[in-house]
Design a protein around this motif. Structure first.
Motif, PDB file in Angstrom:
ATOM      1  N   LEU A   1      10.944   1.022  18.314  1.00 39.77           N
ATOM      2  CA  LEU A   1      11.147   1.649  17.005  1.00 39.77           C
ATOM      3  C   LEU A   1      11.600   3.095  17.158  1.00 39.77           C
ATOM      4  O   LEU A   1      12.438   3.572  16.383  1.00 39.77           O
ATOM      5  CB  LEU A   1       9.872   1.559  16.169  1.00 39.77           C
ATOM      6  CG  LEU A   1       9.478   0.149  15.716  1.00 39.77           C
ATOM      7  CD1 LEU A   1       8.202   0.191  14.879  1.00 39.77           C
ATOM      8  CD2 LEU A   1      10.598  -0.522  14.929  1.00 39.77           C
ATOM      9  N   ASN A   2      11.064   3.801  18.135  1.00 40.54           N
ATOM     10  CA  ASN A   2      11.531   5.167  18.401  1.00 40.54           C
ATOM     11  C   ASN A   2      12.997   5.159  18.827  1.00 40.54           C
ATOM     12  O   ASN A   2      13.800   5.965  18.340  1.00 40.54           O
ATOM     13  CB  ASN A   2      10.684   5.812  19.509  1.00 40.54           C
ATOM     14  CG  ASN A   2       9.321   6.256  18.998  1.00 40.54           C
ATOM     15  OD1 ASN A   2       9.146   6.524  17.817  1.00 40.54           O
ATOM     16  ND2 ASN A   2       8.351   6.330  19.891  1.00 40.54           N
TER      17      ASN A   2
ATOM     18  N   ASP B   1       7.456  -4.477   9.495  1.00 42.18           N
ATOM     19  CA  ASP B   1       7.118  -3.360   8.601  1.00 42.18           C
ATOM     20  C   ASP B   1       8.218  -2.300   8.623  1.00 42.18           C
ATOM     21  O   ASP B   1       8.632  -1.794   7.570  1.00 42.18           O
ATOM     22  CB  ASP B   1       5.790  -2.738   9.026  1.00 42.18           C
ATOM     23  CG  ASP B   1       4.585  -3.630   8.745  1.00 42.18           C
ATOM     24  OD1 ASP B   1       4.725  -4.588   7.961  1.00 42.18           O
ATOM     25  OD2 ASP B   1       3.519  -3.367   9.333  1.00 42.18           O
ATOM     26  N   ALA B   2       8.685  -1.957   9.820  1.00 43.47           N
ATOM     27  CA  ALA B   2       9.695  -0.904   9.951  1.00 43.47           C
ATOM     28  C   ALA B   2      11.035  -1.343   9.370  1.00 43.47           C
ATOM     29  O   ALA B   2      11.718  -0.558   8.697  1.00 43.47           O
ATOM     30  CB  ALA B   2       9.853  -0.521  11.419  1.00 43.47           C
TER      31      ALA B   2
ATOM     32  N   ARG C   1       6.198   0.637  19.632  1.00 45.54           N
ATOM     33  CA  ARG C   1       6.468   2.057  19.412  1.00 45.54           C
ATOM     34  C   ARG C   1       7.758   2.470  20.104  1.00 45.54           C
ATOM     35  O   ARG C   1       8.565   3.217  19.536  1.00 45.54           O
ATOM     36  CB  ARG C   1       5.299   2.919  19.920  1.00 45.54           C
ATOM     37  CG  ARG C   1       4.002   2.743  19.163  1.00 45.54           C
ATOM     38  CD  ARG C   1       3.123   3.979  19.286  1.00 45.54           C
ATOM     39  NE  ARG C   1       2.979   4.438  20.668  1.00 45.54           N
ATOM     40  CZ  ARG C   1       2.050   4.002  21.520  1.00 45.54           C
ATOM     41  NH1 ARG C   1       1.201   3.075  21.126  1.00 45.54           N
ATOM     42  NH2 ARG C   1       1.975   4.499  22.744  1.00 45.54           N
TER      43      ARG C   1
ATOM     44  N   LEU D   1      13.492   4.105  13.897  1.00 44.44           N
ATOM     45  CA  LEU D   1      12.850   3.430  12.781  1.00 44.44           C
ATOM     46  C   LEU D   1      11.353   3.759  12.690  1.00 44.44           C
ATOM     47  O   LEU D   1      10.638   3.128  11.929  1.00 44.44           O
ATOM     48  CB  LEU D   1      13.005   1.899  12.916  1.00 44.44           C
ATOM     49  CG  LEU D   1      14.417   1.355  12.757  1.00 44.44           C
ATOM     50  CD1 LEU D   1      14.442  -0.133  13.085  1.00 44.44           C
ATOM     51  CD2 LEU D   1      14.915   1.588  11.335  1.00 44.44           C
ATOM     52  N   SER D   2      10.905   4.751  13.455  1.00 44.92           N
ATOM     53  CA  SER D   2       9.494   5.108  13.422  1.00 44.92           C
ATOM     54  C   SER D   2       9.149   5.736  12.078  1.00 44.92           C
ATOM     55  O   SER D   2       9.983   6.436  11.484  1.00 44.92           O
ATOM     56  CB  SER D   2       9.176   6.097  14.557  1.00 44.92           C
ATOM     57  OG  SER D   2       9.391   5.488  15.817  1.00 44.92           O
ATOM     58  N   PRO D   3       7.922   5.503  11.596  1.00 47.49           N
ATOM     59  CA  PRO D   3       7.499   6.125  10.324  1.00 47.49           C
ATOM     60  C   PRO D   3       7.580   7.637  10.381  1.00 47.49           C
ATOM     61  O   PRO D   3       7.370   8.238  11.418  1.00 47.49           O
ATOM     62  CB  PRO D   3       6.049   5.645  10.169  1.00 47.49           C
ATOM     63  CG  PRO D   3       5.919   4.447  11.061  1.00 47.49           C
ATOM     64  CD  PRO D   3       6.883   4.656  12.179  1.00 47.49           C
TER      65      PRO D   3
ATOM     66  N   SER E   1      11.517  -3.592   7.024  1.00 47.07           N
ATOM     67  CA  SER E   1      11.375  -3.647   5.570  1.00 47.07           C
ATOM     68  C   SER E   1      11.464  -2.247   4.966  1.00 47.07           C
ATOM     69  O   SER E   1      12.128  -2.039   3.944  1.00 47.07           O
ATOM     70  CB  SER E   1      10.041  -4.304   5.208  1.00 47.07           C
ATOM     71  OG  SER E   1       9.848  -4.331   3.813  1.00 47.07           O
ATOM     72  N   ALA E   2      10.808  -1.278   5.607  1.00 50.49           N
ATOM     73  CA  ALA E   2      10.855   0.105   5.112  1.00 50.49           C
ATOM     74  C   ALA E   2      12.271   0.664   5.163  1.00 50.49           C
ATOM     75  O   ALA E   2      12.627   1.532   4.362  1.00 50.49           O
ATOM     76  CB  ALA E   2       9.908   0.973   5.927  1.00 50.49           C
ATOM     77  N   ALA E   3      13.082   0.146   6.099  1.00 44.79           N
ATOM     78  CA  ALA E   3      14.471   0.603   6.227  1.00 44.79           C
ATOM     79  C   ALA E   3      15.407  -0.089   5.240  1.00 44.79           C
ATOM     80  O   ALA E   3      16.593   0.239   5.183  1.00 44.79           O
ATOM     81  CB  ALA E   3      14.969   0.361   7.649  1.00 44.79           C
TER      82      ALA E   3
ATOM     83  N   GLY F   1       4.802  -5.135  13.479  1.00 46.09           N
ATOM     84  CA  GLY F   1       5.234  -3.739  13.458  1.00 46.09           C
ATOM     85  C   GLY F   1       6.727  -3.610  13.239  1.00 46.09           C
ATOM     86  O   GLY F   1       7.189  -2.721  12.512  1.00 46.09           O
TER      87      GLY F   1
END
Length: 271
Positions: free
Chosen positions: A264-265, A124-125, A261, A269-271, A127-129, A121
């Motif tokens: 990331l919050n 993924d976050a 969660r 970095l949460s989706p 990488s998305a950033a 998780g």
């Protein structure tokens, strides 16, 4: 967004903190072995100074919340949930900084059956950033000493998270790799990253030898550790590990999802 109160309640309900499954006997044995510099518990760390059993117990009481009473030699060990929450907040700060710089990261685990989802998780976050999630030395072999002798494992990646696999073919589907405390996989990965990719991670996220092995080589490292993993907390105390999150590292894999969660919050970095 998962509140601090809800996280604290989850830590206690899932036995990630509070009284944990790791026994006091197991923790004290690890402290004795570490004081004797037994490589089985050093995890690739070479401490700068001598750490006696008493000093280790006091350190673990301070950083983890275990009892500082040396006369307590049996029963379940304990982790203070307040220390876990504070460490997760610091963990999230490191994630936010590396994401802001879009810096390369490396993630790896010696606990794939339990912690793979937690790290995936994060991968993924990040990488998305825009952070390059490195996967060096994929498929390379590494010889690791186990209680059954030296065995050859292969380095592999699942959703951007490094792990080692048993000899004899790659599993498929949801199967994961082998449990290991060894720092050799991260050393192999970092060497390949430097020599073949020409880039080193700015941050290593992991456990056991992934954290201590990276920190010993001067790479910033963060990750979780149980009450019987004094090496990470010594590395933090000596300044070679940035953040250690005290938490039971052997509960069921789904129980770590709220931790993902939460950090990331906190790191935005949460989706």
């Amino acid at each position: 967004m998962l509140s601090t109160g809800a996280l604290r309640a989850h830590l206690l309900a899932a036995r990630l903190a509070g009284p944990v499954a790791t026994s006091r006997e197991t923790s004290l044995r690890s402290y004795r072995l570490f004081a004797a510099r037994d490589p089985r518990v050093m995890l690739g760390l070479a401490p700068e100074r001598v750490w006696g059993e008493g000093e280790l117990l006091r350190l673990m009481a301070e950083r983890c919340g275990v009892s500082a009473d040396p006369a307590q030699v049996s029963g379940p060990d304990a982790i203070d949930p307040e220390r876990t929450v504070a460490a997760l907040d610091a963990f999230a700060e490191r994630l936010a900084l590396v994401a802001e710089r879009r810096a390369p990261v490396l993630l790896g685990t010696g606990h794939p059956h339990r912690l793979l989802g937690f790290y995936a998780g994060l991968a993924d976050a990040l990488s998305a950033a825009g952070c390059p999630v490195l996967t060096p030395a994929q498929g390379r072999c590494v010889d690791i000493t186990t209680r059954f002798g030296v065995r050859t494992y292969s380095l592999d990646y699942v959703r951007g998270v490094a792990l080692v696999r048993e000899p004899g073919g790659r599993p498929t589907g949801g199967e994961t790799g082998a449990h290991t405390h060894s720092p050799l996989p991260v050393r192999l990965a970092l060497q390949d990253a430097a020599e073949r990719l020409g880039v080193l991670p700015e941050l290593v996220i992991g456990d056991h030898g992934w954290v201590c092995g990276a920190g010993q080589l001067g790479i910033e490292a963060i990750g979780p550790a149980d009450t019987d993993d004094p090496a990470l907390f010594v590395g933090e105390a000596e300044g070679r590990v940035s953040v250690v999150v005290p938490v039971d590292d052997g509960v069921r894999a789904p129980f770590y999802r709220p931790l993902t969660r939460y950090v990331l919050n906190r790191a935005r970095l949460s989706p």
